[in-house]
Design an enzyme around this catalytic site. Sequence first.
Site, PDB file in Angstrom:
ATOM      1  N   THR A  55       0.822  -1.204   0.000  1.00 15.49           N
ATOM      2  CA  THR A  55       0.000   0.000   0.000  1.00 15.49           C
ATOM      3  C   THR A  55       0.860   1.259   0.000  1.00 15.49           C
ATOM      4  OG1 THR A  55      -1.516   1.264   1.406  1.00 15.49           O
ATOM      5  CG2 THR A  55      -0.089  -0.274   2.531  1.00 15.49           C
ATOM      6  N   ASP A  56       0.290   2.354  -0.483  1.00 20.00           N
ATOM      7  CA  ASP A  56       1.007   3.643  -0.415  1.00 20.00           C
ATOM      8  C   ASP A  56       1.101   4.156   1.023  1.00 20.00           C
ATOM      9  OD1 ASP A  56      -1.668   4.356  -0.041  1.00 20.00           O
ATOM     10  OD2 ASP A  56      -1.732   5.818  -1.679  1.00 20.00           O
ATOM     11  N   GLU A  57       0.329   3.561   1.944  1.00 21.14           N
ATOM     12  CA  GLU A  57       0.340   4.060   3.327  1.00 21.14           C
ATOM     13  C   GLU A  57       1.673   3.836   4.024  1.00 21.14           C
ATOM     14  OE1 GLU A  57      -3.000   3.160   5.751  1.00 21.14           O
ATOM     15  OE2 GLU A  57      -4.383   3.257   4.076  1.00 21.14           O
ATOM     16  N   TYR A 115      -1.737  -0.758  11.168  1.00 23.34           N
ATOM     17  CA  TYR A 115      -1.894  -1.401   9.849  1.00 23.34           C
ATOM     18  C   TYR A 115      -0.718  -1.055   8.937  1.00 23.34           C
ATOM     19  CZ  TYR A 115      -3.237  -1.752   4.945  1.00 23.34           C
ATOM     20  OH  TYR A 115      -3.224  -2.008   3.595  1.00 23.34           O
ATOM     21  N   ASN A 120      -5.637   3.948  -2.830  1.00 23.78           N
ATOM     22  CA  ASN A 120      -6.955   3.446  -2.398  1.00 23.78           C
ATOM     23  C   ASN A 120      -7.769   2.865  -3.554  1.00 23.78           C
ATOM     24  OD1 ASN A 120      -6.199   5.317  -0.174  1.00 23.78           O
ATOM     25  ND2 ASN A 120      -8.248   4.777   0.558  1.00 23.78           N
ATOM     26  N   ILE A 142     -16.066   3.927   0.882  1.00 28.55           N
ATOM     27  CA  ILE A 142     -17.033   4.057  -0.218  1.00 28.55           C
ATOM     28  C   ILE A 142     -18.192   3.066  -0.074  1.00 28.55           C
ATOM     29  CG2 ILE A 142     -17.273   3.702  -2.732  1.00 28.55           C
ATOM     30  CD1 ILE A 142     -14.753   5.420  -3.086  1.00 28.55           C
ATOM     31  N   TYR A 195     -15.418  11.375   8.659  1.00 29.90           N
ATOM     32  CA  TYR A 195     -14.512  11.552   9.807  1.00 29.90           C
ATOM     33  C   TYR A 195     -13.985  12.990   9.814  1.00 29.90           C
ATOM     34  CZ  TYR A 195     -14.077   6.401  10.156  1.00 29.90           C
ATOM     35  OH  TYR A 195     -14.300   5.061  10.286  1.00 29.90           O
ATOM     36  N   ASN A 247     -12.289  13.527   0.987  1.00 28.19           N
ATOM     37  CA  ASN A 247     -13.405  12.656   1.387  1.00 28.19           C
ATOM     38  C   ASN A 247     -14.755  13.356   1.233  1.00 28.19           C
ATOM     39  OD1 ASN A 247     -11.564  10.671   2.003  1.00 28.19           O
ATOM     40  ND2 ASN A 247     -11.472  11.188   4.191  1.00 28.19           N
ATOM     41  N   LYS A 283       2.375  -3.374   7.324  1.00 29.99           N
ATOM     42  CA  LYS A 283       2.586  -3.503   5.875  1.00 29.99           C
ATOM     43  C   LYS A 283       4.009  -3.050   5.519  1.00 29.99           C
ATOM     44  CE  LYS A 283       0.158  -4.596   3.071  1.00 29.99           C
ATOM     45  NZ  LYS A 283      -0.206  -5.941   2.506  1.00 29.99           N
TER      46      LYS A 283
HETATM   47  P1  NAD Z   1      -9.582  -7.507   2.379  1.00 28.43           P
HETATM   48  O1  NAD Z   1      -9.587  -7.264   3.845  1.00 28.43           O
HETATM   49  O2  NAD Z   1     -10.817  -7.261   1.591  1.00 28.43           O
HETATM   50  O3  NAD Z   1      -9.119  -9.012   2.091  1.00 28.43           O
HETATM   51  C1  NAD Z   1      -8.112  -9.647   2.819  1.00 28.43           C
HETATM   52  C2  NAD Z   1      -8.252 -11.152   2.617  1.00 28.43           C
HETATM   53  O4  NAD Z   1      -7.164 -11.795   3.319  1.00 28.43           O
HETATM   54  C3  NAD Z   1      -9.548 -11.719   3.168  1.00 28.43           C
HETATM   55  O5  NAD Z   1     -10.137 -12.607   2.234  1.00 28.43           O
HETATM   56  C4  NAD Z   1      -9.113 -12.472   4.427  1.00 28.43           C
HETATM   57  O6  NAD Z   1      -9.937 -13.587   4.730  1.00 28.43           O
HETATM   58  C5  NAD Z   1      -7.709 -12.893   4.044  1.00 28.43           C
HETATM   59  N1  NAD Z   1      -6.849 -13.145   5.214  1.00 28.43           N
HETATM   60  C6  NAD Z   1      -6.708 -12.378   6.319  1.00 28.43           C
HETATM   61  N2  NAD Z   1      -5.851 -12.966   7.181  1.00 28.43           N
HETATM   62  C7  NAD Z   1      -5.431 -14.118   6.598  1.00 28.43           C
HETATM   63  C8  NAD Z   1      -4.535 -15.146   6.980  1.00 28.43           C
HETATM   64  N3  NAD Z   1      -3.891 -15.113   8.147  1.00 28.43           N
HETATM   65  N4  NAD Z   1      -4.340 -16.174   6.131  1.00 28.43           N
HETATM   66  C9  NAD Z   1      -4.995 -16.234   4.934  1.00 28.43           C
HETATM   67  N5  NAD Z   1      -5.864 -15.294   4.531  1.00 28.43           N
HETATM   68  C10 NAD Z   1      -6.079 -14.241   5.346  1.00 28.43           C
HETATM   69  O7  NAD Z   1      -8.370  -6.634   1.825  1.00 28.43           O
HETATM   70  P2  NAD Z   1      -8.152  -5.928   0.410  1.00 28.43           P
HETATM   71  O8  NAD Z   1      -8.659  -4.541   0.489  1.00 28.43           O
HETATM   72  O9  NAD Z   1      -8.596  -6.828  -0.660  1.00 28.43           O
HETATM   73  O10 NAD Z   1      -6.552  -5.829   0.393  1.00 28.43           O
HETATM   74  C11 NAD Z   1      -5.770  -6.853  -0.199  1.00 28.43           C
HETATM   75  C12 NAD Z   1      -4.311  -6.444  -0.164  1.00 28.43           C
HETATM   76  O11 NAD Z   1      -4.131  -5.223  -0.869  1.00 28.43           O
HETATM   77  C13 NAD Z   1      -3.765  -6.204   1.237  1.00 28.43           C
HETATM   78  O12 NAD Z   1      -2.436  -6.697   1.283  1.00 28.43           O
HETATM   79  C14 NAD Z   1      -3.786  -4.681   1.384  1.00 28.43           C
HETATM   80  O13 NAD Z   1      -2.799  -4.257   2.275  1.00 28.43           O
HETATM   81  C15 NAD Z   1      -3.476  -4.274  -0.044  1.00 28.43           C
HETATM   82  N6  NAD Z   1      -3.960  -2.948  -0.457  1.00 28.43           N
HETATM   83  C16 NAD Z   1      -5.288  -2.615  -0.317  1.00 28.43           C
HETATM   84  C17 NAD Z   1      -5.739  -1.391  -0.780  1.00 28.43           C
HETATM   85  C18 NAD Z   1      -7.194  -0.989  -0.680  1.00 28.43           C
HETATM   86  O14 NAD Z   1      -7.539   0.137  -1.011  1.00 28.43           O
HETATM   87  N7  NAD Z   1      -8.101  -1.868  -0.255  1.00 28.43           N
HETATM   88  C19 NAD Z   1      -4.829  -0.496  -1.363  1.00 28.43           C
HETATM   89  C20 NAD Z   1      -3.489  -0.862  -1.481  1.00 28.43           C
HETATM   90  C21 NAD Z   1      -3.070  -2.092  -1.037  1.00 28.43           C
HETATM   91  O1  TDX Z   2     -16.975   5.941   7.600  1.00 27.82           O
HETATM   92  C1  TDX Z   2     -15.909   6.429   7.213  1.00 27.82           C
HETATM   93  N1  TDX Z   2     -15.794   7.795   7.085  1.00 27.82           N
HETATM   94  C2  TDX Z   2     -14.664   8.402   6.648  1.00 27.82           C
HETATM   95  O2  TDX Z   2     -14.619   9.645   6.550  1.00 27.82           O
HETATM   96  C3  TDX Z   2     -14.759   5.610   6.856  1.00 27.82           C
HETATM   97  C4  TDX Z   2     -14.832   4.112   6.982  1.00 27.82           C
HETATM   98  C5  TDX Z   2     -13.622   6.246   6.398  1.00 27.82           C
HETATM   99  N2  TDX Z   2     -13.565   7.601   6.307  1.00 27.82           N
HETATM  100  C6  TDX Z   2     -12.355   8.241   5.760  1.00 27.82           C
HETATM  101  C7  TDX Z   2     -11.027   7.767   6.330  1.00 27.82           C
HETATM  102  C8  TDX Z   2     -10.085   7.904   5.142  1.00 27.82           C
HETATM  103  O3  TDX Z   2      -9.600   9.232   5.064  1.00 27.82           O
HETATM  104  O4  TDX Z   2     -12.306   7.863   4.371  1.00 27.82           O
HETATM  105  C9  TDX Z   2     -10.965   7.640   3.931  1.00 27.82           C
HETATM  106  C10 TDX Z   2     -10.853   6.212   3.395  1.00 27.82           C
HETATM  107  O5  TDX Z   2     -10.984   5.331   4.511  1.00 27.82           O
HETATM  108  P1  TDX Z   2     -10.813   3.739   4.374  1.00 27.82           P
HETATM  109  O6  TDX Z   2     -11.768   3.225   3.360  1.00 27.82           O
HETATM  110  O7  TDX Z   2     -10.842   3.169   5.745  1.00 27.82           O
HETATM  111  O8  TDX Z   2      -9.373   3.633   3.696  1.00 27.82           O
HETATM  112  P2  TDX Z   2      -7.889   4.077   4.165  1.00 27.82           P
HETATM  113  O9  TDX Z   2      -7.764   4.180   5.628  1.00 27.82           O
HETATM  114  O10 TDX Z   2      -7.506   5.255   3.327  1.00 27.82           O
HETATM  115  O11 TDX Z   2      -7.054   2.763   3.690  1.00 27.82           O
HETATM  116  C11 TDX Z   2      -7.369   2.110   2.436  1.00 27.82           C
HETATM  117  O12 TDX Z   2      -6.427   2.435   1.441  1.00 27.82           O
HETATM  118  C12 TDX Z   2      -5.127   1.937   1.597  1.00 27.82           C
HETATM  119  C13 TDX Z   2      -7.426   0.587   2.612  1.00 27.82           C
HETATM  120  O13 TDX Z   2      -8.382   0.263   3.609  1.00 27.82           O
HETATM  121  C14 TDX Z   2      -6.073   0.024   2.948  1.00 27.82           C
HETATM  122  O14 TDX Z   2      -6.128  -1.392   3.006  1.00 27.82           O
HETATM  123  C15 TDX Z   2      -5.113   0.453   1.871  1.00 27.82           C
HETATM  124  O15 TDX Z   2      -3.807   0.054   2.222  1.00 27.82           O
END
Ligand code: NAD
Ligand code: TDX
Length: 332
Positions: A121-123, A148, A177, A189, A205, A247, A152
């Site tokens: 992630t970019d975080e 988190y 994101n 979202i 938030y 947001n 990562k």
């Molecule tokens: P998600 O939470 O939707 O999915 C995570 C999956 O991993 C789930 O299916 C869960 O059951 C599985 N999991 C959790 N712990 C486990 C374990 N110990 N063993 C096996 N499986 C396990 O997450 P996501 O949003 O799909 O993110 C996937 C990847 O992408 C992550 O590595 C996250 O850091 C990265 N990422 C997410 C975003 C985003 O915006 N969602 C952005 C950048 C990077």
């Molecule tokens: O109810 C809400 N209201 C709100 O204002 C929630 C759930 C979030 N927020 C804000 C917090 C963040 O600024 O919205 C923004 C996005 O929040 P999230 O969806 O929780 O994402 P974020 O914390 O930015 O992290 C996401 O992007 C990077 C993913 O969850 C991570 O897995 C990824 O690494």
Amino acid sequence: MRRQLVTGGAGFIGSNYVRHVLAHTDDAVTVLDALTYAGNEASLAGLPPERMRLVRGSITDAALVDSLVADADVVVHFAAESHNDNSLADPSPFVQTNLVGTYTLLEAVRRHGTRYHHISTDEVYGDLDLDDPARFTEATPYNPSSPYSATKAGSDLLVRAWVRSFGVRATISNCSNNYGPYQHVEKFIPRQITNVIDGVRPRLYGAGLNVRDWIHVDDHNAAVLAILERGRIGETYLIGADGEKNNREVIELILTLMGHPADAYDHVTDRPGHDLRYAIDSTKLRTELGWTPRYTSFADGLADTIDWYRGHESWWRPMKAATESKYARTGQ
Ligand code: NAD
Ligand code: TDX
């Protein structure tokens, strides 16, 4: 036929990746997923059993991981605890899955000499000021803020060390994101779309000026496949689609697209340590691998996503009440 082991393939990005691979390659996929609260078998429903099988288990289970890696040509590692708010309530599963789980996979690919791609992630780079014109690049120093993002960041550094010390054939991608279908309703979202469907006012938030750099999940996954196939071993690639929005703009667009007044939302308690702004410079990915995003209009991608949640209530409804009761504990 190439055999891909995809960890976390029952989660949001992983399940979209599995569908992307089946549609764009001849590969067979084994998904290793613990099916935590975030994993959902229904996200893989209807895929051909001769090309996709799901193994329920944890990436921290060294014997299971070893046997699955032994049968794979490549490993693509998505599995993680992924939600910042959960990491503030209880960091422990984040340390186990994101750090110990990644270590377990790295040891297995080291033993078997298997090509490995690490999803991050970019975080890991921390945040930027709202008025700073800079964007993250592959050279930006790591500076994570939350449990988190710290886990990562630690997992990325393990990968870099396994490449340098043991010659593991790995690549890393750090994406901004994601939005799109099959995203858990705890995330911003889908939480707000499903709130509006339920007649509940969206929750922002704090002041809502925090900026995220949105990318459609299909564009992320196309980039992952390009890196897996053509990326240089040992390299990191940033993935982003120039989608910066604060947001407040996102919530107003969701409300407008769903036929409600743009100001029909509430401000709630801010996230502790809330990162201000993320922004990705994806020049390296674009110039080296020729990747470009297909979703160039955030409004169009968001409208598709709203339609998907409207049409798939049976997928998200079972998670909605439990997710909202978690948020109720922090007043969010
Ligand atoms: P998600 O939470 O939707 O999915 C995570 C999956 O991993 C789930 O299916 C869960 O059951 C599985 N999991 C959790 N712990 C486990 C374990 N110990 N063993 C096996 N499986 C396990 O997450 P996501 O949003 O799909 O993110 C996937 C990847 O992408 C992550 O590595 C996250 O850091 C990265 N990422 C997410 C975003 C985003 O915006 N969602 C952005 C950048 C990077
Ligand atoms: O109810 C809400 N209201 C709100 O204002 C929630 C759930 C979030 N927020 C804000 C917090 C963040 O600024 O919205 C923004 C996005 O929040 P999230 O969806 O929780 O994402 P974020 O914390 O930015 O992290 C996401 O992007 C990077 C993913 O969850 C991570 O897995 C990824 O690494």
